[in-house]
Write a protein that holds these residues in place. Structure first.
Motif, PDB file in Angstrom:
ATOM      1  N   GLN A 164      -3.121  -3.300 -33.498  1.00 52.79           N
ATOM      2  CA  GLN A 164      -1.869  -4.048 -33.414  1.00 52.79           C
ATOM      3  C   GLN A 164      -1.135  -3.738 -32.101  1.00 52.79           C
ATOM      4  OE1 GLN A 164       0.585  -3.773 -36.869  1.00 52.79           O
ATOM      5  NE2 GLN A 164       2.232  -4.995 -36.022  1.00 52.79           N
ATOM      6  N   VAL A 165      -1.161  -2.472 -31.696  1.00 55.53           N
ATOM      7  CA  VAL A 165      -0.525  -2.093 -30.432  1.00 55.53           C
ATOM      8  C   VAL A 165      -1.193  -2.814 -29.263  1.00 55.53           C
ATOM      9  CG1 VAL A 165      -0.115  -0.200 -28.817  1.00 55.53           C
ATOM     10  CG2 VAL A 165       0.249   0.159 -31.258  1.00 55.53           C
ATOM     11  N   VAL A 166      -2.527  -2.815 -29.242  1.00 56.77           N
ATOM     12  CA  VAL A 166      -3.259  -3.423 -28.129  1.00 56.77           C
ATOM     13  C   VAL A 166      -3.080  -4.936 -28.107  1.00 56.77           C
ATOM     14  CG1 VAL A 166      -5.564  -3.823 -27.157  1.00 56.77           C
ATOM     15  CG2 VAL A 166      -4.933  -1.548 -27.974  1.00 56.77           C
ATOM     16  N   GLU A 167      -3.151  -5.573 -29.272  1.00 56.00           N
ATOM     17  CA  GLU A 167      -2.975  -7.026 -29.316  1.00 56.00           C
ATOM     18  C   GLU A 167      -1.581  -7.415 -28.831  1.00 56.00           C
ATOM     19  OE1 GLU A 167      -5.189  -9.322 -29.842  1.00 56.00           O
ATOM     20  OE2 GLU A 167      -6.773  -7.874 -30.224  1.00 56.00           O
ATOM     21  N   GLY A 168      -0.577  -6.643 -29.223  1.00 55.69           N
ATOM     22  CA  GLY A 168       0.779  -6.913 -28.752  1.00 55.69           C
ATOM     23  C   GLY A 168       0.899  -6.727 -27.258  1.00 55.69           C
ATOM     24  N   PHE A 169       0.215  -5.713 -26.730  1.00 57.32           N
ATOM     25  CA  PHE A 169       0.248  -5.448 -25.287  1.00 57.32           C
ATOM     26  C   PHE A 169      -0.432  -6.577 -24.505  1.00 57.32           C
ATOM     27  CE2 PHE A 169      -1.862  -3.599 -21.525  1.00 57.32           C
ATOM     28  CZ  PHE A 169      -0.754  -3.170 -20.829  1.00 57.32           C
ATOM     29  N   ILE A 170      -1.597  -7.002 -24.984  1.00 59.43           N
ATOM     30  CA  ILE A 170      -2.323  -8.080 -24.311  1.00 59.43           C
ATOM     31  C   ILE A 170      -1.498  -9.360 -24.302  1.00 59.43           C
ATOM     32  CG2 ILE A 170      -4.366  -9.566 -24.412  1.00 59.43           C
ATOM     33  CD1 ILE A 170      -5.857  -7.163 -25.616  1.00 59.43           C
ATOM     34  N   SER A 171      -0.882  -9.644 -25.439  1.00 60.01           N
ATOM     35  CA  SER A 171      -0.026 -10.831 -25.526  1.00 60.01           C
ATOM     36  C   SER A 171       1.131 -10.733 -24.539  1.00 60.01           C
ATOM     37  CB  SER A 171       0.513 -10.981 -26.948  1.00 60.01           C
ATOM     38  OG  SER A 171       1.408 -12.063 -27.033  1.00 60.01           O
ATOM     39  N   GLY A 172       1.726  -9.568 -24.435  1.00 59.00           N
ATOM     40  CA  GLY A 172       2.854  -9.367 -23.527  1.00 59.00           C
ATOM     41  C   GLY A 172       2.467  -9.435 -22.069  1.00 59.00           C
ATOM     42  N   MET A 173       1.209  -9.117 -21.742  1.00 55.59           N
ATOM     43  CA  MET A 173       0.777  -9.144 -20.344  1.00 55.59           C
ATOM     44  C   MET A 173       0.875 -10.534 -19.743  1.00 55.59           C
ATOM     45  SD  MET A 173      -2.377  -6.564 -19.643  1.00 55.59           S
ATOM     46  CE  MET A 173      -3.556  -7.680 -20.334  1.00 55.59           C
ATOM     47  N   HIS A 174       0.741 -11.555 -20.569  1.00 52.79           N
ATOM     48  CA  HIS A 174       0.804 -12.929 -20.053  1.00 52.79           C
ATOM     49  C   HIS A 174       2.199 -13.274 -19.532  1.00 52.79           C
ATOM     50  CE1 HIS A 174      -3.213 -14.111 -21.346  1.00 52.79           C
ATOM     51  NE2 HIS A 174      -2.997 -13.387 -22.426  1.00 52.79           N
TER      52      HIS A 174
ATOM     53  N   SER B 180      -5.160  -9.514 -17.529  1.00 51.68           N
ATOM     54  CA  SER B 180      -5.676 -10.136 -18.744  1.00 51.68           C
ATOM     55  C   SER B 180      -7.017 -10.818 -18.501  1.00 51.68           C
ATOM     56  CB  SER B 180      -4.678 -11.153 -19.293  1.00 51.68           C
ATOM     57  OG  SER B 180      -4.477 -12.199 -18.369  1.00 51.68           O
ATOM     58  N   ALA B 181      -7.367 -11.041 -17.234  1.00 57.30           N
ATOM     59  CA  ALA B 181      -8.640 -11.676 -16.916  1.00 57.30           C
ATOM     60  C   ALA B 181      -9.820 -10.809 -17.326  1.00 57.30           C
ATOM     61  CB  ALA B 181      -8.719 -11.975 -15.418  1.00 57.30           C
ATOM     62  N   GLU B 182      -9.579  -9.523 -17.571  1.00 55.92           N
ATOM     63  CA  GLU B 182     -10.679  -8.655 -17.967  1.00 55.92           C
ATOM     64  C   GLU B 182     -11.056  -8.864 -19.424  1.00 55.92           C
ATOM     65  OE1 GLU B 182     -10.273  -4.583 -16.968  1.00 55.92           O
ATOM     66  OE2 GLU B 182      -9.277  -5.010 -15.088  1.00 55.92           O
ATOM     67  N   PHE B 183     -10.237  -9.553 -20.193  1.00 53.58           N
ATOM     68  CA  PHE B 183     -10.529  -9.760 -21.600  1.00 53.58           C
ATOM     69  C   PHE B 183     -11.298 -11.062 -21.791  1.00 53.58           C
ATOM     70  CE2 PHE B 183      -6.896  -7.016 -21.367  1.00 53.58           C
ATOM     71  CZ  PHE B 183      -7.255  -6.008 -22.248  1.00 53.58           C
ATOM     72  N   ALA B 184     -12.000 -11.132 -22.935  1.00 55.13           N
ATOM     73  CA  ALA B 184     -12.823 -12.310 -23.208  1.00 55.13           C
ATOM     74  C   ALA B 184     -11.958 -13.554 -23.328  1.00 55.13           C
ATOM     75  CB  ALA B 184     -13.611 -12.095 -24.494  1.00 55.13           C
ATOM     76  N   GLU B 185     -12.410 -14.625 -22.695  1.00 53.35           N
ATOM     77  CA  GLU B 185     -11.801 -15.925 -22.842  1.00 53.35           C
ATOM     78  C   GLU B 185     -12.910 -16.889 -23.253  1.00 53.35           C
ATOM     79  OE1 GLU B 185     -10.204 -16.413 -18.946  1.00 53.35           O
ATOM     80  OE2 GLU B 185      -8.334 -15.378 -19.428  1.00 53.35           O
ATOM     81  N   HIS B 186     -12.610 -18.152 -23.398  1.00 51.36           N
ATOM     82  CA  HIS B 186     -13.617 -19.117 -23.807  1.00 51.36           C
ATOM     83  C   HIS B 186     -13.619 -20.330 -22.881  1.00 51.36           C
ATOM     84  CE1 HIS B 186     -13.072 -16.805 -27.549  1.00 51.36           C
ATOM     85  NE2 HIS B 186     -14.324 -17.129 -27.786  1.00 51.36           N
TER      86      HIS B 186
ATOM     87  N   GLU C 192       7.823   7.068 -27.855  1.00 48.46           N
ATOM     88  CA  GLU C 192       7.975   5.856 -27.051  1.00 48.46           C
ATOM     89  C   GLU C 192       6.855   4.876 -27.361  1.00 48.46           C
ATOM     90  OE1 GLU C 192      10.225   7.398 -22.988  1.00 48.46           O
ATOM     91  OE2 GLU C 192       8.075   7.020 -22.945  1.00 48.46           O
ATOM     92  N   ASP C 193       6.994   3.642 -26.836  1.00 51.66           N
ATOM     93  CA  ASP C 193       5.888   2.709 -27.015  1.00 51.66           C
ATOM     94  C   ASP C 193       4.751   3.109 -26.073  1.00 51.66           C
ATOM     95  OD1 ASP C 193       6.229   1.566 -24.407  1.00 51.66           O
ATOM     96  OD2 ASP C 193       7.812   0.266 -25.181  1.00 51.66           O
ATOM     97  N   PHE C 194       3.655   2.387 -26.162  1.00 55.97           N
ATOM     98  CA  PHE C 194       2.448   2.796 -25.448  1.00 55.97           C
ATOM     99  C   PHE C 194       2.177   1.955 -24.208  1.00 55.97           C
ATOM    100  CE2 PHE C 194       2.185   4.209 -29.775  1.00 55.97           C
ATOM    101  CZ  PHE C 194       1.777   5.532 -29.631  1.00 55.97           C
ATOM    102  N   GLU C 195       3.170   1.178 -23.789  1.00 55.83           N
ATOM    103  CA  GLU C 195       2.971   0.306 -22.635  1.00 55.83           C
ATOM    104  C   GLU C 195       2.675   1.113 -21.368  1.00 55.83           C
ATOM    105  OE1 GLU C 195       5.283  -3.163 -20.090  1.00 55.83           O
ATOM    106  OE2 GLU C 195       5.915  -2.731 -22.139  1.00 55.83           O
ATOM    107  N   LYS C 196       3.396   2.231 -21.174  1.00 53.47           N
ATOM    108  CA  LYS C 196       3.168   3.043 -19.974  1.00 53.47           C
ATOM    109  C   LYS C 196       1.732   3.571 -19.939  1.00 53.47           C
ATOM    110  CE  LYS C 196       6.283   6.124 -18.612  1.00 53.47           C
ATOM    111  NZ  LYS C 196       7.055   7.403 -18.507  1.00 53.47           N
ATOM    112  N   ILE C 197       1.224   3.986 -21.095  1.00 51.69           N
ATOM    113  CA  ILE C 197      -0.134   4.531 -21.158  1.00 51.69           C
ATOM    114  C   ILE C 197      -1.165   3.446 -20.879  1.00 51.69           C
ATOM    115  CG2 ILE C 197      -1.848   5.484 -22.764  1.00 51.69           C
ATOM    116  CD1 ILE C 197       0.472   7.121 -23.976  1.00 51.69           C
ATOM    117  N   LEU C 198      -1.015   2.293 -21.497  1.00 55.31           N
ATOM    118  CA  LEU C 198      -1.977   1.215 -21.300  1.00 55.31           C
ATOM    119  C   LEU C 198      -1.926   0.659 -19.886  1.00 55.31           C
ATOM    120  CD1 LEU C 198      -1.485  -0.570 -24.725  1.00 55.31           C
ATOM    121  CD2 LEU C 198      -3.578   0.542 -23.946  1.00 55.31           C
ATOM    122  N   THR C 199      -0.728   0.499 -19.353  1.00 53.48           N
ATOM    123  CA  THR C 199      -0.588  -0.009 -17.989  1.00 53.48           C
ATOM    124  C   THR C 199      -1.180   0.975 -16.983  1.00 53.48           C
ATOM    125  OG1 THR C 199       1.437  -1.210 -18.580  1.00 53.48           O
ATOM    126  CG2 THR C 199       1.050  -0.807 -16.246  1.00 53.48           C
ATOM    127  N   THR C 200      -0.933   2.269 -17.184  1.00 58.42           N
ATOM    128  CA  THR C 200      -1.510   3.285 -16.294  1.00 58.42           C
ATOM    129  C   THR C 200      -3.030   3.205 -16.314  1.00 58.42           C
ATOM    130  OG1 THR C 200       0.350   4.803 -16.621  1.00 58.42           O
ATOM    131  CG2 THR C 200      -1.721   5.758 -15.854  1.00 58.42           C
TER     132      THR C 200
END
Length: 308
Positions: A22-32, A40-46, A291-299
């Motif tokens: 849930q944390v990762v999906e929320g982060f990916i959604s927020g990256m847009h 976000s280009a590193e993630f699968a698209e169709h 804290e939230d995990f945005e700093k960790i994922l972004t780093t």
């Protein structure tokens, strides 16, 4: 029910995999919607399947839902190897959690969830992950792999850290960072979660951090702290008993009497850690529990971009 309430409900059940996802999906959604949209280009698209193309990447699950052929598209096939290291000494059990508090509100719980979140992201990006856990012993080691079975085995080890709490485990960061460094033969990203509480020679600790850089590894140090008490020393001026979680040693003081000196010493120590990391090209990132995990994922994503 809002997202934060859902997050807390899941967290109370301590379903680590579901919570990390849930944390990762929320982060990916927020990256847009953020300056990091490009990642976000590193993630699968169709894209629509065209006759004559290889059928290797057809998404058959999507075909079953839509009756149309789409292929998964990856902007960048990666082969990153990432090794997570968690300090599981007794000081990482701070602050003590009340019965109704979420598990990631103390240092070890925060590190467990942060590691699960990074593992989830690594899995989505088809990268290999390994894990080391240490305290006064080298508690666990698993090399970097990318299989589902391996991922679940590591999740199980992380969950054990939330339930198996042994008292008075001192930190031997120096010994085990050297041992971990010797195990890392192929170039990897090494991510260390620790509160950097290590008695004894500080230079020996910094030498151990330097050792992690051998073989051109990329090293990220997440310095996990409780900002409120460990940095700001925010206590009232009543008489207090401070207990060293690793030795049991007790000190009785009035907080106001030592606040200024304490804050100065902590600031100097943290600055020395930061400078040592900078000199050795180690990414130093202080993170506050809860804290939230945005700093960790972004780093992680920024460091991955420069890994090649």
């Amino acid at each position: 029910m809002n997202i934060e309430s859902q997050f807390e409900n899941i967290a109370r059940f301590q379903h680590l995999e579901l919570l990390a996802n849930q944390v990762v999906e929320g982060f990916i959604s927020g990256m847009h919607k953020s300056p990091f949209h490009g990642f976000s280009a590193e993630f699968a698209e169709h894209k629509t399947y065209n006759a004559g193309e290889s059928t290797k990447h057809i998404d058959w699950k999507l075909f079953a839902k839509t009756d149309r052929l789409y292929t998964k598209r990856y902007e960048e096939e990666t082969n990153l190897r990432c090794h997570l290291i968690i300090d599981n000494s007794s000081s990482m059990q701070y602050p003590a959690l009340k019965s109704n508090e979420l598990f990631y509100k103390n240092k070890i719980g925060f590190c467990v969830l942060a590691s699960a979140v990074l593992m989830n992201l690594l899995k989505k990006q088809r990268d290999a992950v390994g894990l080391s856990i240490y305290s006064d012993t080298y508690e666990y080691y698993a090399p970097e792999k990318g299989s589902d079975r391996h991922h679940r085995m590591l999740l199980s080890q992380l969950e054990n850290l939330l339930h198996n709490k042994k008292e008075t485990k001192p930190t031997d960061t120096v010994t085990f960072l050297h041992q971990i460094a010797e195990k890392m033969h192929r170039r990897s990203m090494i991510v260390l979660f620790t509160d950097m509480f290590q008695s004894g020679n500080q230079d020996a600790l910094f030498n151990a951090l330097q050792h992690l850089k051998h073989n051109k590894h990329k090293v990220v140090l997440f310095h996990v702290i409780d900002q409120h008490t460990e940095v700001n020393f925010d206590f009232d001026n009543g008489p207090r008993k401070f207990v060293d979680l690793e030795t049991g040693e007790e000190v009785h003081v009035f907080a106001d009497n030592i606040k200024e000196t304490y804050e100065k010493e902590v600031k100097n120590y943290f600055k020395k850690i930061e400078m040592t990391c900078m000199q050795n090209k180690i990414r130093y990132v202080p993170v506050n529990v809860g804290e939230d995990f945005e700093k960790i994922l972004t780093t992680y994503l920024i460091e991955k971009q420069s890994f090649a």
